[in-house]
Design a protein around this motif. Structure first.
Motif, short mmCIF file in Angstrom:
data_model
loop_
_atom_site.label_atom_id
_atom_site.label_comp_id
_atom_site.label_asym_id
_atom_site.label_seq_id
_atom_site.Cartn_x
_atom_site.Cartn_y
_atom_site.Cartn_z
N GLN A 170 38.56 -30.86 -25.21
CA GLN A 170 39.56 -31.93 -25.22
C GLN A 170 40.07 -32.33 -23.85
O GLN A 170 40.68 -33.37 -23.69
N VAL A 171 39.85 -31.44 -22.87
CA VAL A 171 40.34 -31.70 -21.52
C VAL A 171 39.17 -31.58 -20.54
O VAL A 171 38.62 -30.49 -20.35
N GLN A 172 38.78 -32.69 -19.94
CA GLN A 172 37.65 -32.69 -19.03
C GLN A 172 38.11 -33.14 -17.65
O GLN A 172 39.20 -33.71 -17.51
N ALA A 173 37.27 -32.88 -16.64
CA ALA A 173 37.68 -33.17 -15.27
C ALA A 173 36.62 -33.97 -14.52
O ALA A 173 35.43 -33.83 -14.78
N VAL A 174 37.09 -34.79 -13.57
CA VAL A 174 36.19 -35.47 -12.62
C VAL A 174 36.75 -35.19 -11.23
O VAL A 174 37.93 -35.45 -10.97
#
Ligand code: ADP
Ligand code: MG
Length: 265
Positions: free
Chosen positions: A87-91
């Motif tokens: 549910q929580v992704q990063a770039v």
């Protein structure tokens, strides 16, 4: 207003101790509602990445609470870390470093599906095509290697990869800072499109006030671990309450404000 998707309350983090201690977060409060883009801005060393890493569960705060979807982050990580990571992704900042150099682009975009055991090989392939199109890239790029792509294309690939699992929150830490200014504007517009089409909320971190102003619904300004200003973007940018924030915002806006297109509001 809806309940916040992410809440930080009185979050503290100190690195080191004694004379070498650095206060990276000094009682930080921050809310992100579903579908909202919150910009986190501040000079280098002000504690922005520390907040990103705390939200991603990579750094443990010394004190304070972090809740996601009404549940404490520590409980998410202890009970079902995999579900939380979905549910929580990063770039992050360096688009090339985030990808496996030996793997083709399509493989990297599909990898989260493989890790989470979602779909058949066929379904993953069509999802890769769909995602490449969604971020404005040709599906032909699936067969290329990272070094064959430009910085802007690579960051679009990273965004596609982050979107693969349909996250509810995207943490973007200096996600456009390494890109040329003209490419920055295109990638910012892609983030705005993803917010609009998919309702994804974002913690959008940048040292560049013009970038944050362009993309954010509300803004949090940090200085040496303190939140010195927060509120709706127009309010923070046009009429900051604290003299200190006014000074910071004034000095950041001027050199770069002409380089970005008009806000979409
Ligand atoms: P920003 O992202 O705003 O540039 P950071 O959150 O990376 O700021 O850093 C805030 C402060 O905390 C800086 O002084 C930095 O040197 C320090 N810091 C960050 N991470 C660590 C760490 N793992 N160990 C020691 N000091 C750290
Ligand atoms: Mg940083």
């Amino acid at each position: 207003m809806s309940a916040p998707l992410l809440s930080l309350r009185d979050v503290h983090k100190v690195f080191g101790d004694g004379d070498t201690a650095t206060v990276a977060a000094n009682g930080v409060d921050l809310d992100i509602h579903p579908g909202e883009i919150v910009g986190l801005v501040g000079e280098s060393g002000s504690g922005k990445s520390t907040i990103a890493n705390i939200v991603l569960g990579l750094v443990r705060p010394d004190a304070g609470t972090v809740t996601f979807d009404g549940v404490r982050l520590s409980d998410h990580l202890a009970r079902n870390e995999r579900a939380f990571r979905r549910q929580v992704q990063a770039v992050f900042q360096q688009p090339l470093l985030a990808l496996d150099q030996r793997r083709r682009i399509g493989w990297s975009i599909a990898e989260p599906l493989v890790i989470h055991r979602i779909g058949t090989a066929e379904e993953r392939r069509s999802r890769v095509v769909e995602l490449l199109r969604a971020v404005g890239l040709s599906p032909d790029l699936a067969d290329r290697l990272p070094r064959e792509l430009s910085g802007g294309q690579l960051q679009r690939v990273n965004i596609a990869r982050a979107l693969t699992l349909e996250p509810r929150l995207l943490v973007c830490d200096e996600a456009v800072s390494a890109l040329d200014v003209s490419v920055q504007a295109q990638v910012l517009d892609l983030f705005l499109e993803m917010q609009d089409r998919l309702g994804i909320a974002m913690l959008f971190i940048s040292h560049n006030m013009a970038v944050v102003r362009h993309i954010s619904d509300s803004v949090v300004v940090m200085y040496h671990g303190d939140v010195v200003e927060s509120g709706p973007t127009d309010q923070v940018c046009d009429a900051p309450a604290s003299p200190y924030a006014r000074q910071l915002i004034g000095s950041w806006l001027e050199p770069v404000v002409d380089t970005l297109p008009e806000s979409h509001e």
